[in-house]
Every structure is written in C-alpha cells, then in structure tokens.
Scaffold this motif. Structure first.
Motif, PDB file in Angstrom:
ATOM      1  N   THR A 249      40.475 -63.468 -37.015  1.00 38.56           N
ATOM      2  CA  THR A 249      40.144 -62.788 -38.702  1.00 38.56           C
ATOM      3  C   THR A 249      40.011 -61.186 -38.558  1.00 38.56           C
TER       4      THR A 249
ATOM      5  N   PHE B  46      38.799 -60.015 -40.891  1.00 38.71           N
ATOM      6  CA  PHE B  46      36.983 -59.753 -40.931  1.00 38.71           C
ATOM      7  C   PHE B  46      36.948 -59.770 -39.757  1.00 38.71           C
ATOM      8  N   GLN B  47      36.613 -60.346 -39.211  1.00 33.47           N
ATOM      9  CA  GLN B  47      36.155 -61.083 -38.062  1.00 33.47           C
ATOM     10  C   GLN B  47      36.626 -59.218 -37.102  1.00 33.47           C
TER      11      GLN B  47
ATOM     12  N   ASP C  48      37.228 -56.541 -37.571  1.00 31.04           N
ATOM     13  CA  ASP C  48      36.179 -55.399 -38.514  1.00 31.04           C
ATOM     14  C   ASP C  48      35.648 -55.755 -38.238  1.00 31.04           C
TER      15      ASP C  48
ATOM     16  N   VAL D  14      30.708 -52.342 -42.682  1.00 29.96           N
ATOM     17  CA  VAL D  14      32.557 -52.538 -42.760  1.00 29.96           C
ATOM     18  C   VAL D  14      31.966 -53.493 -44.908  1.00 29.96           C
TER      19      VAL D  14
ATOM     20  N   TYR E 128      35.930 -52.412 -46.747  1.00 35.52           N
ATOM     21  CA  TYR E 128      36.042 -53.021 -47.987  1.00 35.52           C
ATOM     22  C   TYR E 128      35.736 -52.957 -49.585  1.00 35.52           C
TER      23      TYR E 128
ATOM     24  N   ILE F 234      29.336 -57.895 -49.171  1.00 38.76           N
ATOM     25  CA  ILE F 234      30.080 -58.525 -48.276  1.00 38.76           C
ATOM     26  C   ILE F 234      28.718 -59.249 -48.578  1.00 38.76           C
TER      27      ILE F 234
ATOM     28  N   ARG G 249      29.345 -64.708 -45.984  1.00 33.13           N
ATOM     29  CA  ARG G 249      30.830 -64.494 -45.141  1.00 33.13           C
ATOM     30  C   ARG G 249      30.119 -63.925 -44.072  1.00 33.13           C
TER      31      ARG G 249
ATOM     32  N   ASN H  90      30.658 -65.296 -38.862  1.00 35.68           N
ATOM     33  CA  ASN H  90      32.090 -64.223 -39.030  1.00 35.68           C
ATOM     34  C   ASN H  90      30.812 -63.853 -37.677  1.00 35.68           C
TER      35      ASN H  90
END
Length: 91
Positions: A5, A7-8, A10, A30, A34, A38, A42, A46
């Motif tokens: 994904t 996100f992964q 990043d 991260v 964003y 976070i 989540r 990941n």
C-alpha cells in the motif's frame, strides 16, 4: 513493491532514511507527511507486513522497544521504484 500500500511504501522510505529507528520514531517520521496522528493499530500491522515480506528487519533494543532496519531487498525495491518513477516524472 507493487503489492504494498502507499502507507507501507512510506513506512519503508522512513525506515530507509533512518538508522534503526524504533516503532515510535517511524511513527513520528511518517506523521510529518500525513495529516493527523497514526495510531498503533495502523502502524504495527503494516510494519509487520514489511518484515514478513523481507523488506525490513526487526530487532530488539530492549525488552519493550523494537528497532527496524531496511533490508537489502527493501533497498532494491526502493531503487526499482525510483527507476520506474523516473520514466514518468523528471524533476
């Protein structure tokens, strides 16, 4: 890297740019990109996916703190992604 994904991906970039960051340090890195916080629910699943895909190595700093380090396969994936991106984006 095409099965990750965004996100992964990043997370992988943040880990690659740091020297064995803890999960909290990855989270802080991260979060700079964003908007908003976070949560652990989540973040850690990941990170585990990246470890299970052999892109990241996980070790223990102490009883409560793990560190993450980019694996050779993770670096190769980042390089392949950059080469692909450069075909379409010239900055």
């Amino acid at each position: 890297m095409d099965d990750l994904t965004g996100f992964q991906r990043d997370l992988l970039y943040v880990i690659a740019g740091a020297d064995q960051p803890s999960g909290q340090e990855v989270k802080e890195g991260v979060e700079q990109y964003y908007s908003g916080e976070i949560n652990h629910g989540r973040l850690y699943p990941n990170l585990d996916t990246l470890v299970n895909n052999d892109l990241v190595e996980k070790g223990q700093l102490d009883r409560r703190t793990n560190y993450y380090a980019i694996a050779d396969k993770g670096l190769e994936e980042i390089e392949e992604r950059r080469e692909w991106e450069s075909q379409y984006v010239n900055v």
